[in-house]
Design a protein around this motif. Structure first.
Motif, PDB file in Angstrom:
ATOM      1  N   GLY A  29     -45.169  31.602 -17.568  1.00 32.13           N
ATOM      2  CA  GLY A  29     -44.402  32.578 -18.334  1.00 32.13           C
ATOM      3  C   GLY A  29     -42.908  32.340 -18.344  1.00 32.13           C
ATOM      4  O   GLY A  29     -42.148  33.208 -18.781  1.00 32.13           O
ATOM      5  N   ASN A  30     -42.469  31.165 -17.885  1.00 36.27           N
ATOM      6  CA  ASN A  30     -41.035  30.863 -17.935  1.00 36.27           C
ATOM      7  C   ASN A  30     -40.549  30.846 -19.387  1.00 36.27           C
ATOM      8  O   ASN A  30     -41.089  30.113 -20.212  1.00 36.27           O
ATOM      9  N   PRO A  31     -39.553  31.700 -19.726  1.00 33.47           N
ATOM     10  CA  PRO A  31     -39.159  31.849 -21.132  1.00 33.47           C
ATOM     11  C   PRO A  31     -38.656  30.555 -21.764  1.00 33.47           C
ATOM     12  O   PRO A  31     -38.963  30.278 -22.935  1.00 33.47           O
ATOM     13  N   GLN A  32     -37.862  29.750 -21.012  1.00 36.07           N
ATOM     14  CA  GLN A  32     -37.338  28.502 -21.558  1.00 36.07           C
ATOM     15  C   GLN A  32     -38.475  27.537 -21.910  1.00 36.07           C
ATOM     16  O   GLN A  32     -38.517  26.943 -22.977  1.00 36.07           O
ATOM     17  N   ALA A  33     -39.403  27.396 -20.962  1.00 36.06           N
ATOM     18  CA  ALA A  33     -40.537  26.498 -21.162  1.00 36.06           C
ATOM     19  C   ALA A  33     -41.410  26.984 -22.312  1.00 36.06           C
ATOM     20  O   ALA A  33     -41.895  26.187 -23.127  1.00 36.06           O
ATOM     21  N   CYS A  34     -41.595  28.305 -22.380  1.00 37.02           N
ATOM     22  CA  CYS A  34     -42.398  28.879 -23.466  1.00 37.02           C
ATOM     23  C   CYS A  34     -41.788  28.553 -24.820  1.00 37.02           C
ATOM     24  O   CYS A  34     -42.493  28.236 -25.784  1.00 37.02           O
ATOM     25  N   LEU A  35     -40.453  28.596 -24.888  1.00 39.83           N
ATOM     26  CA  LEU A  35     -39.752  28.307 -26.128  1.00 39.83           C
ATOM     27  C   LEU A  35     -40.002  26.863 -26.581  1.00 39.83           C
ATOM     28  O   LEU A  35     -40.264  26.599 -27.754  1.00 39.83           O
ATOM     29  N   ILE A  36     -39.922  25.933 -25.626  1.00 43.71           N
ATOM     30  CA  ILE A  36     -40.148  24.514 -25.935  1.00 43.71           C
ATOM     31  C   ILE A  36     -41.581  24.288 -26.407  1.00 43.71           C
ATOM     32  O   ILE A  36     -41.839  23.670 -27.448  1.00 43.71           O
ATOM     33  N   VAL A  37     -42.535  24.805 -25.615  1.00 44.29           N
ATOM     34  CA  VAL A  37     -43.948  24.609 -25.942  1.00 44.29           C
ATOM     35  C   VAL A  37     -44.290  25.278 -27.264  1.00 44.29           C
ATOM     36  O   VAL A  37     -44.941  24.689 -28.133  1.00 44.29           O
ATOM     37  N   ASP A  38     -43.795  26.504 -27.441  1.00 46.23           N
ATOM     38  CA  ASP A  38     -44.085  27.222 -28.676  1.00 46.23           C
ATOM     39  C   ASP A  38     -43.501  26.484 -29.882  1.00 46.23           C
ATOM     40  O   ASP A  38     -44.128  26.428 -30.950  1.00 46.23           O
ATOM     41  N   GLY A  39     -42.328  25.898 -29.709  1.00 48.22           N
ATOM     42  CA  GLY A  39     -41.718  25.121 -30.794  1.00 48.22           C
ATOM     43  C   GLY A  39     -42.608  23.960 -31.202  1.00 48.22           C
ATOM     44  O   GLY A  39     -42.810  23.700 -32.391  1.00 48.22           O
ATOM     45  N   ALA A  40     -43.155  23.254 -30.214  1.00 48.97           N
ATOM     46  CA  ALA A  40     -44.022  22.106 -30.488  1.00 48.97           C
ATOM     47  C   ALA A  40     -45.321  22.559 -31.154  1.00 48.97           C
ATOM     48  O   ALA A  40     -45.804  21.936 -32.116  1.00 48.97           O
ATOM     49  N   VAL A  41     -45.881  23.655 -30.643  1.00 50.71           N
ATOM     50  CA  VAL A  41     -47.155  24.160 -31.159  1.00 50.71           C
ATOM     51  C   VAL A  41     -46.990  24.643 -32.603  1.00 50.71           C
ATOM     52  O   VAL A  41     -47.801  24.313 -33.476  1.00 50.71           O
ATOM     53  N   GLN A  42     -45.919  25.392 -32.862  1.00 49.78           N
ATOM     54  CA  GLN A  42     -45.695  25.917 -34.218  1.00 49.78           C
ATOM     55  C   GLN A  42     -45.364  24.788 -35.196  1.00 49.78           C
ATOM     56  O   GLN A  42     -45.757  24.834 -36.361  1.00 49.78           O
ATOM     57  N   ALA A  43     -44.638  23.784 -34.715  1.00 58.54           N
ATOM     58  CA  ALA A  43     -44.329  22.631 -35.574  1.00 58.54           C
ATOM     59  C   ALA A  43     -45.611  21.917 -35.985  1.00 58.54           C
ATOM     60  O   ALA A  43     -45.781  21.515 -37.142  1.00 58.54           O
ATOM     61  N   THR A  44     -46.526  21.780 -35.035  1.00 55.57           N
ATOM     62  CA  THR A  44     -47.802  21.123 -35.321  1.00 55.57           C
ATOM     63  C   THR A  44     -48.631  21.948 -36.301  1.00 55.57           C
ATOM     64  O   THR A  44     -49.252  21.408 -37.221  1.00 55.57           O
TER      65      THR A  44
END
Ligand SMILES: [Zn+2]
Length: 304
Positions: free
Chosen positions: A217-232
């Protein structure tokens, strides 16, 4: 009708090369791996390939007459029509060299060369996740994001027989700069390299630890992962509108552990594609792993 039972598949990477004997079902009977060592020069590289093929034929007691040919997958850019390599980054010193000619001369067999993203999608359609499908898009997430596209069972080609690069679809016009000169490309948002680089900015040693931190649930990490997932997800949406494939196959090291995380939003995004029969499009994980390249390379010569 061909009576040949076997093909040699060769999968050349920047670090290692695999050579295998593959049957018409896509089963690898025997294969060997060795370091590519492009810095030793092109002639040494060809010698190693020739020795590997001869070793395999000797060890399996399969004669040359039973071979359909030799198929090669190699990091592009390259010219499938002529057999010349144009990749100074992954294969330094091999630029401008012709890979088809020396092998065809040595073995007297048909030799075909394709971009490794294309042999991967061919492998998955020949004996993997998209078996028997005619229309397939595969995205391979690793150092970069590679793309291979099959249209009506054949590799989709552009100018000079080369293939398009979906890794540079412009996903986010306000995103980070990509080495290609564009901004917010799929590759700069969602490749293993991109996720690891973004994570290092926040003190994570590698991509895996970014995913682990996102799970906590780390917000910074979530932002990175979510960015990659949404881009895909957005890339899948674009590709479905462009090619309407039966399958979008997600492969590469990143997807070995993270497929579900990427697939759910991508499937969600497809629901917005209301003008096409989107229910017929399946988003699935690659099945062959790092064997896809070998099997797909062999499929190149079975194809004809
Ligand atoms: Zn780019």
């Amino acid at each position: 009708v061909s009576s040949t039972l076997w093909a040699i598949g060769i999968d050349i990477g920047g670090t290692k090369t695999a050579v295998g004997l593959v049957d018409r079902e896509g089963m690898i009977k025997h294969h060997i791996e060795f370091p590519t060592r492009p810095q030793d020069g092109f002639a040494a590289g060809v010698d190693r390939l020739v020795m590997a093929v001869e070793d395999i034929l000797r060890q399996t007691a399969v004669s040359r007459e039973l071979l359909s040919g030799i198929g090669i997958g190699c990091p592009g850019p390259l010219r499938p029509n002529t057999g010349t390599l144009h990749n100074p980054y992954t294969l330094p010193g091999w630029e401008g060299c012709n890979l088809i000619k020396p092998l065809a001369t040595q073995f007297g067999l048909p030799v075909r060369l394709e971009n490794d993203a294309d042999t991967a999608v061919l492998g998955e359609a020949f004996a993997g996740a998209a078996r028997q499908a005619r229309h397939v898009v595969m995205l391979t997430f690793g150092t970069g994001v590679g793309s291979g596209i099959l249209v009506d069972g054949r590799i989709y080609r552009g100018v000079d027989g080369e293939h398009p690069e979906a890794g540079h679809l412009p996903i986010d016009p306000n995103g980070p700069e990509c080495y290609c000169g564009g901004r917010g490309c799929l590759e700069i948002l969602a490749s293993g390299t991109a996720i690891a680089a973004a994570g290092r900015g926040h003190g994570y040693p590698d991509g895996q630890s970014v995913f682990a931190a996102a799970d906590r649930g780390n917000p910074q990490a979530c932002l990175i992962v979510d960015g990659a997932v949404q881009a895909t997800a957005k890339a899948c949406w674009m590709l479905v509108h462009t090619f309407l494939p039966e399958y979008i196959v997600l492969g590469g090291g990143l997807m070995d552990h993270q497929f579900d995380r990427f697939a759910a939003p991508a499937r969600q995004a497809l629901r917005l594609a209301t003008q096409i029969p989107r229910d017929r499009v399946r988003i699935c994980a690659a099945q062959l792993g790092n064997r896809a390249g070998l099997v797909g390379a062999a499929a190149l010569v079975f194809e004809r």
